[in-house]
Design a protein around this motif. Structure first.
Motif, PDB file in Angstrom:
ATOM      1  N   TYR A 123    -103.153  -7.846 -39.210  1.00 19.89           N
ATOM      2  CA  TYR A 123    -102.509  -7.709 -40.166  1.00 19.89           C
ATOM      3  C   TYR A 123    -101.013  -7.898 -40.173  1.00 19.89           C
ATOM      4  O   TYR A 123    -100.198  -7.278 -39.442  1.00 19.89           O
ATOM      5  CB  TYR A 123    -103.089  -6.316 -40.684  1.00 19.89           C
ATOM      6  CG  TYR A 123    -104.805  -6.361 -41.253  1.00 19.89           C
ATOM      7  CD1 TYR A 123    -105.021  -6.839 -42.724  1.00 19.89           C
ATOM      8  CD2 TYR A 123    -105.294  -6.290 -40.143  1.00 19.89           C
ATOM      9  CE1 TYR A 123    -106.101  -7.236 -42.514  1.00 19.89           C
ATOM     10  CE2 TYR A 123    -107.083  -6.204 -40.731  1.00 19.89           C
ATOM     11  CZ  TYR A 123    -107.504  -6.386 -42.317  1.00 19.89           C
ATOM     12  OH  TYR A 123    -108.651  -6.882 -42.032  1.00 19.89           O
ATOM     13  N   GLN A 124    -100.245  -8.522 -41.541  1.00 19.28           N
ATOM     14  CA  GLN A 124     -99.389  -8.111 -41.309  1.00 19.28           C
ATOM     15  C   GLN A 124     -97.953  -7.761 -42.199  1.00 19.28           C
ATOM     16  O   GLN A 124     -98.779  -8.010 -43.800  1.00 19.28           O
ATOM     17  CB  GLN A 124     -98.115  -9.657 -41.084  1.00 19.28           C
ATOM     18  CG  GLN A 124     -97.062  -9.557 -40.522  1.00 19.28           C
ATOM     19  CD  GLN A 124     -95.855 -11.222 -40.665  1.00 19.28           C
ATOM     20  OE1 GLN A 124     -96.191 -12.165 -41.601  1.00 19.28           O
ATOM     21  NE2 GLN A 124     -96.145 -11.489 -39.444  1.00 19.28           N
ATOM     22  N   TRP A 125     -97.743  -6.254 -42.396  1.00 22.55           N
ATOM     23  CA  TRP A 125     -96.639  -5.969 -42.647  1.00 22.55           C
ATOM     24  C   TRP A 125     -95.680  -6.341 -43.451  1.00 22.55           C
ATOM     25  O   TRP A 125     -95.206  -7.378 -42.420  1.00 22.55           O
ATOM     26  CB  TRP A 125     -96.389  -4.312 -43.043  1.00 22.55           C
ATOM     27  CG  TRP A 125     -96.183  -3.233 -43.564  1.00 22.55           C
ATOM     28  CD1 TRP A 125     -95.621  -3.271 -44.741  1.00 22.55           C
ATOM     29  CD2 TRP A 125     -94.717  -2.526 -43.485  1.00 22.55           C
ATOM     30  NE1 TRP A 125     -94.884  -2.880 -45.438  1.00 22.55           N
ATOM     31  CE2 TRP A 125     -93.829  -2.727 -44.306  1.00 22.55           C
ATOM     32  CE3 TRP A 125     -94.145  -2.340 -42.060  1.00 22.55           C
ATOM     33  CZ2 TRP A 125     -92.667  -0.830 -44.768  1.00 22.55           C
ATOM     34  CZ3 TRP A 125     -92.896  -1.068 -42.272  1.00 22.55           C
ATOM     35  CH2 TRP A 125     -92.356  -0.863 -43.507  1.00 22.55           C
ATOM     36  N   ASN A 126     -95.547  -6.906 -44.745  1.00 22.29           N
ATOM     37  CA  ASN A 126     -94.314  -7.717 -45.343  1.00 22.29           C
ATOM     38  C   ASN A 126     -93.485  -7.529 -46.343  1.00 22.29           C
ATOM     39  O   ASN A 126     -94.100  -6.864 -47.142  1.00 22.29           O
ATOM     40  CB  ASN A 126     -94.416  -9.490 -45.811  1.00 22.29           C
ATOM     41  CG  ASN A 126     -95.125 -10.344 -44.996  1.00 22.29           C
ATOM     42  OD1 ASN A 126     -94.034 -11.319 -44.802  1.00 22.29           O
ATOM     43  ND2 ASN A 126     -96.267 -10.602 -44.206  1.00 22.29           N
ATOM     44  N   MET A 127     -92.465  -6.969 -46.273  1.00 22.41           N
ATOM     45  CA  MET A 127     -90.934  -6.974 -47.318  1.00 22.41           C
ATOM     46  C   MET A 127     -90.296  -7.473 -47.933  1.00 22.41           C
ATOM     47  O   MET A 127     -89.934  -8.339 -46.576  1.00 22.41           O
ATOM     48  CB  MET A 127     -90.817  -5.596 -47.009  1.00 22.41           C
ATOM     49  CG  MET A 127     -91.366  -4.273 -46.739  1.00 22.41           C
ATOM     50  SD  MET A 127     -90.364  -2.795 -46.456  1.00 22.41           S
ATOM     51  CE  MET A 127     -90.065  -2.083 -47.789  1.00 22.41           C
ATOM     52  N   PHE A 170     -89.354  -9.479 -44.046  1.00 21.68           N
ATOM     53  CA  PHE A 170     -89.436  -9.555 -42.061  1.00 21.68           C
ATOM     54  C   PHE A 170     -91.444  -9.083 -42.630  1.00 21.68           C
ATOM     55  O   PHE A 170     -91.843  -9.078 -43.744  1.00 21.68           O
ATOM     56  CB  PHE A 170     -89.272  -8.081 -41.624  1.00 21.68           C
ATOM     57  CG  PHE A 170     -90.228  -6.687 -42.159  1.00 21.68           C
ATOM     58  CD1 PHE A 170     -90.956  -6.362 -41.706  1.00 21.68           C
ATOM     59  CD2 PHE A 170     -89.124  -6.014 -42.847  1.00 21.68           C
ATOM     60  CE1 PHE A 170     -91.552  -5.074 -42.440  1.00 21.68           C
ATOM     61  CE2 PHE A 170     -89.129  -4.291 -43.621  1.00 21.68           C
ATOM     62  CZ  PHE A 170     -90.719  -4.098 -43.153  1.00 21.68           C
ATOM     63  N   GLY A 171     -91.898  -9.590 -41.470  1.00 21.05           N
ATOM     64  CA  GLY A 171     -93.220  -9.400 -41.158  1.00 21.05           C
ATOM     65  C   GLY A 171     -93.177  -8.145 -40.052  1.00 21.05           C
ATOM     66  O   GLY A 171     -92.603  -8.484 -38.975  1.00 21.05           O
ATOM     67  N   PHE A 172     -94.242  -7.391 -40.140  1.00 26.49           N
ATOM     68  CA  PHE A 172     -94.387  -6.902 -38.835  1.00 26.49           C
ATOM     69  C   PHE A 172     -95.951  -5.997 -38.728  1.00 26.49           C
ATOM     70  O   PHE A 172     -96.452  -6.130 -39.275  1.00 26.49           O
ATOM     71  CB  PHE A 172     -93.872  -4.849 -39.661  1.00 26.49           C
ATOM     72  CG  PHE A 172     -94.116  -3.867 -38.555  1.00 26.49           C
ATOM     73  CD1 PHE A 172     -95.124  -3.716 -38.232  1.00 26.49           C
ATOM     74  CD2 PHE A 172     -92.424  -3.333 -38.779  1.00 26.49           C
ATOM     75  CE1 PHE A 172     -94.861  -2.208 -37.518  1.00 26.49           C
ATOM     76  CE2 PHE A 172     -92.710  -2.282 -38.103  1.00 26.49           C
ATOM     77  CZ  PHE A 172     -94.045  -1.895 -37.205  1.00 26.49           C
ATOM     78  N   GLY A 173     -96.481  -6.776 -38.023  1.00 24.93           N
ATOM     79  CA  GLY A 173     -97.598  -6.909 -37.202  1.00 24.93           C
ATOM     80  C   GLY A 173     -98.539  -5.623 -37.207  1.00 24.93           C
ATOM     81  O   GLY A 173     -98.255  -4.525 -36.585  1.00 24.93           O
ATOM     82  N   ASP A 174    -100.080  -5.544 -36.733  1.00 29.75           N
ATOM     83  CA  ASP A 174    -100.394  -3.918 -36.773  1.00 29.75           C
ATOM     84  C   ASP A 174    -100.775  -4.099 -35.308  1.00 29.75           C
ATOM     85  O   ASP A 174    -101.466  -3.141 -34.880  1.00 29.75           O
ATOM     86  CB  ASP A 174    -101.867  -3.715 -37.312  1.00 29.75           C
ATOM     87  CG  ASP A 174    -103.214  -4.750 -37.231  1.00 29.75           C
ATOM     88  OD1 ASP A 174    -102.607  -5.857 -36.867  1.00 29.75           O
ATOM     89  OD2 ASP A 174    -104.131  -4.641 -37.527  1.00 29.75           O
ATOM     90  N   VAL A 175    -101.213  -4.921 -34.348  1.00 35.95           N
ATOM     91  CA  VAL A 175    -101.416  -4.807 -33.343  1.00 35.95           C
ATOM     92  C   VAL A 175    -100.286  -4.996 -32.909  1.00 35.95           C
ATOM     93  O   VAL A 175    -101.265  -3.261 -31.119  1.00 35.95           O
ATOM     94  CB  VAL A 175    -102.197  -6.040 -32.690  1.00 35.95           C
ATOM     95  CG1 VAL A 175    -102.881  -6.365 -31.166  1.00 35.95           C
ATOM     96  CG2 VAL A 175    -103.291  -6.557 -33.817  1.00 35.95           C
ATOM     97  N   VAL A 176     -99.125  -5.050 -32.131  1.00 38.16           N
ATOM     98  CA  VAL A 176     -98.831  -4.037 -31.205  1.00 38.16           C
ATOM     99  C   VAL A 176     -97.844  -3.226 -31.675  1.00 38.16           C
ATOM    100  O   VAL A 176     -98.131  -2.011 -30.412  1.00 38.16           O
ATOM    101  CB  VAL A 176     -97.119  -5.491 -31.218  1.00 38.16           C
ATOM    102  CG1 VAL A 176     -95.871  -5.042 -30.188  1.00 38.16           C
ATOM    103  CG2 VAL A 176     -97.697  -6.413 -30.793  1.00 38.16           C
ATOM    104  N   ILE A 177     -97.571  -2.560 -32.540  1.00 40.18           N
ATOM    105  CA  ILE A 177     -97.448  -0.801 -33.068  1.00 40.18           C
ATOM    106  C   ILE A 177     -98.182  -0.507 -32.403  1.00 40.18           C
ATOM    107  O   ILE A 177     -98.384   0.645 -31.751  1.00 40.18           O
ATOM    108  CB  ILE A 177     -97.512  -0.908 -34.103  1.00 40.18           C
ATOM    109  CG1 ILE A 177     -96.334   0.283 -34.434  1.00 40.18           C
ATOM    110  CG2 ILE A 177     -98.175  -1.566 -34.990  1.00 40.18           C
ATOM    111  CD1 ILE A 177     -94.735   0.741 -34.252  1.00 40.18           C
ATOM    112  N   MET A 178    -100.123  -0.493 -32.942  1.00 36.60           N
ATOM    113  CA  MET A 178    -101.188   0.592 -32.689  1.00 36.60           C
ATOM    114  C   MET A 178    -100.730   0.494 -31.093  1.00 36.60           C
ATOM    115  O   MET A 178    -101.108   1.684 -29.980  1.00 36.60           O
ATOM    116  CB  MET A 178    -101.848  -0.127 -33.262  1.00 36.60           C
ATOM    117  CG  MET A 178    -102.196  -0.518 -34.223  1.00 36.60           C
ATOM    118  SD  MET A 178    -102.291   1.415 -35.619  1.00 36.60           S
ATOM    119  CE  MET A 178    -103.623   1.753 -35.768  1.00 36.60           C
ATOM    120  N   GLU A 179    -101.014  -1.145 -30.346  1.00 34.42           N
ATOM    121  CA  GLU A 179    -100.457  -0.567 -29.152  1.00 34.42           C
ATOM    122  C   GLU A 179     -99.617   0.197 -28.090  1.00 34.42           C
ATOM    123  O   GLU A 179     -99.712   0.946 -27.162  1.00 34.42           O
ATOM    124  CB  GLU A 179    -100.349  -2.180 -27.680  1.00 34.42           C
ATOM    125  CG  GLU A 179    -101.590  -2.738 -28.292  1.00 34.42           C
ATOM    126  CD  GLU A 179    -101.433  -4.389 -28.033  1.00 34.42           C
ATOM    127  OE1 GLU A 179    -101.950  -4.882 -27.636  1.00 34.42           O
ATOM    128  OE2 GLU A 179    -100.406  -4.925 -27.824  1.00 34.42           O
TER     129      GLU A 179
END
Lengths: 444, 444
Positions: B146-150, B336-345
């Protein structure tokens, strides 16, 4: 910021060249049958989903999810089901047959079997997956929809069904629909099963017979009979089934099937428990409800608008034998799927859709470029206080900023003006009362 | 109800036959590289998304969305971009080339162009799409995320970039990360562009040069030089670029490119505005940041954990020329795009993930089957009062029900017992204090 007209009312923009227009039609449209969600559409979607989630929360269901892409094999069941005939499937680069999920239940079965030994049953799970099918499009039917799913795994008595029916009715009440607007029709596949068994018909094609009977309102009687005869049913038996499906009261079945009929006792228990939950007036028994999915084994139900202007709003039932079709041990299961498209059409027709604004607290603007940094500082402070701040990033005149704040329904307009800033102050306008006040930045 | 162990710790269940085990591996797994979300995973996802949404709300961004399936053509750009080489694409039943979206920006561009004449700019939009790519999997990288985009459309000055950077930092603060944990490195593609232009290099392959340079940390210097020479760059120029990418301060570029360098003035303006938002300490200038997407034209940035144990947390920048690549009129854009995987790791590694329980108010149970209807009536009333009620659908002993209520962290246990019900009462246990009270059903 914000959309002037809805996606449903797009008029072709005048400045487009024929080339660009062709390009837009072919390339800039969403794929056939799929929807874009502009902010005003997304707000409505979010409003509906928040009701799905809130109902799920009050019934203590836990959210789960699975990939939108699954192996095609989890959907291939031996039957003429519409849903499996319309699978949106592909071969991936590794040669695997995969599919966009047409429905959520097989994914749910997969999740349960995968971890059955470490899950503690019963499970009460919900999800709001997007589901896809590749088919001709008709009213209330696109190639994708979101589908609220609630399922109970591990409860064999009909209190599970009644919990699900209560949840659906709770959703109806929340969005402003009454029992005069909508209702849920209920039957039990065991009625048909017992009837066929009494007539000496073999049971192995029962699920396929149900899938055929579900098309009763779409196909001619001749076509249905033809399909049933392919499944080995004589015309006499088919006729008897047809008559049976018209019965609207449980007591007729009780006479027909006897006092020890499981179907009848389940139905009676269901209506009895529904009474404890004060939902009986929303429900009706209707033997013609069979559902088009092969995996249902007991209770089946569908919700409709009472005027019958629309397709079914939602449908569900008991599917106690699904897990064994994946070679796992069966468990009692029941659930429903509730799409987002039909309910929104009904709400729109009844003028029950809310007008949703952007929900912004403060609009911050600056009158001269030299004040940009002040405006950004002010926005930072307000946001740290938890406020939703719409910073206008170009210098603006008061009149324009005011008009904008009005349009988006902001609570306050924060004005960074040269006069006030000389005193290290900002001006705050309450948009509801129209009152203005001056505040030192240090007091913000 | 609920999951005993996380999906990440699955131990093979003992009762499985070899046949079933093989079946599970092949059929009951999610498709390669995709994740199932069991309730505890879904709770964490929902927790992260609620922060994405809450930050977007405080910055007054509006949610939008687009179909997860798009025409492949919106992703085919002439370049060696990793993302377009890894498109998860197919041919549909109508012979159309379609793709699961690898990123959201082309869909955003499509939405904007489709309705540009009726949208009022600037737009500040966000979305949390699931994106797919077909590639080898490594740590922090699956086939979907999942990628948070603003994105901000229609603002040409760097206050747009600073709003985006502030939002990212606001997210970091919310989830408990400090400027000692993470930082954002910033550059501007115009630095390289001006340098190349000063050296007399033609500009038409600029975006491809950037895509090559983004691989600097993955490929050998020789390979990069080889790739650059294929784009027409001499070894001298390649060497100069390499030296340039090591520069860590803006003033060196100011000397190199002169006082009227657009790149330098944009960077200086950005850091100046960042100061007004009190985020400077999170930011650093780093000329080696170029980003791997061809469409960026100005500011580029990436967020990293400071120990550099993980892949980039998020990345973005300005892409003022994307719309013309779709034959539409350009507009200033950044996002920007901000993924859910790396931040959770990262959050997991730092023990910053919350322990989330089910958030149930009341557990209702009955001690004898004859009290089922009472329990359902009580549940109905409590739910109408807005409480989250977990109804146990089988009769239970007090001890078991108590244990369960404890496990899921319920606030109260509602006991339907024969003794109390004789008086039309129910017994309520406050789980925190342990206090019990009796209440007439009519007083509920």
């Amino acid at each position: 910021m914000g959309l002037e007209t809805s996606m449903y009312n797009l008029t072709p923009p005048k400045h487009l060249t024929p080339h660009l227009l062709r390009f837009i039609v072919s390339e800039l449209r969403p794929v056939r049958g799929a929807r874009d969600f502009y902010p005003e559409d997304a707000r409505l979607r979010s409003w509906l989903f928040s009701h799905f989630k809130e109902v799920s929360r009050t019934f203590a269901f836990e959210e789960y999810d699975a990939p939108i892409v699954e192996s095609e094999s989890i959907y291939t069941r031996k039957s003429g089901e519409e849903i499996t005939d319309q699978i949106y499937n592909f071969e991936d680069k590794g040669g695997r047959r995969i599919s966009l999920r047409p429905e959520m239940t097989p994914s749910l079965a997969r999740l349960i079997i995968q971890k059955a030994p470490v899950l503690s049953f019963p499970l009460k799970w919900y999800s709001i997956p997007q589901c896809w099918r590749y088919e001709r499009m008709t009213r209330g039917r696109k190639r994708e929809h979101y589908q609220w799913n609630m399922d109970i795994i591990g409860v064999e008595n009909t209190s599970a069904e009644v919990e699900l029916l209560s949840a659906i009715i709770s959703l109806f009440e929340r969005v402003g629909l009454s029992k005069e607007d909508v209702g849920i029709r209920i039957s039990n596949r065991k009625l048909l099963q017992e009837l066929l068994s009494n007539m000496g018909t073999p049971e192995n094609q029962f699920s396929e017979i149900c899938v055929v009977l579900d098309k009763m309102h779409k196909l001619s009687k001749e076509d249905i009979f033809e399909n049933l005869s392919q499944l080995g049913l004589s015309e006499d038996i088919s006729s008897e089934i047809f008559d049976m499906l018209k019965i609207q009261d449980i007591s007729t079945f009780e006479q027909k099937l006897g006092a020890d009929s499981e179907a009848v006792s389940e139905l009676k228990e269901l209506f009895n428990l529904a009474d404890s939950c004060s939902i009986t007036e929303w429900l009706s028994f209707d033997a013609s409800i069979v559902r088009g999915l092969s995996y249902y084994t007991g209770t089946v139900f569908e919700a409709f608008d009472k005027k019958q202007d629309f397709r079914a709003i939602c449908g569900g039932g008991r599917y106690d034998k699904l897990l064994s079709s994946f070679n796992a041990t069966d468990m009692p299961c029941c659930g429903f799927g509730f799409g987002d498209v039909v309910i929104m059409e009904i709400l729109q027709e009844r003028n029950l859709l809310p007008s949703l604004l952007q929900n912004t607290d403060d609009v911050v603007f600056f009158m001269e470029d030299s004040l940009r940094e002040v405006a950004m500082k002010v926005s930072t402070i307000l946001r740290k206080n938890g406020r939703s701040v719409d910073l206008i990033m170009k210098s603006k005149k008061v009149k324009k900023a005011l008009k904008y704040a009005n349009k988006i329904g902001a609570s306050r307009l924060i004005m960074i003006t040269p006069d006030e800033w000389e005193k290290e102050s900002i001006r705050i306008k309450d948009m509801a009362s129209g009152e203005e006040s001056e505040l030192l930045l240090s007091k913000l």
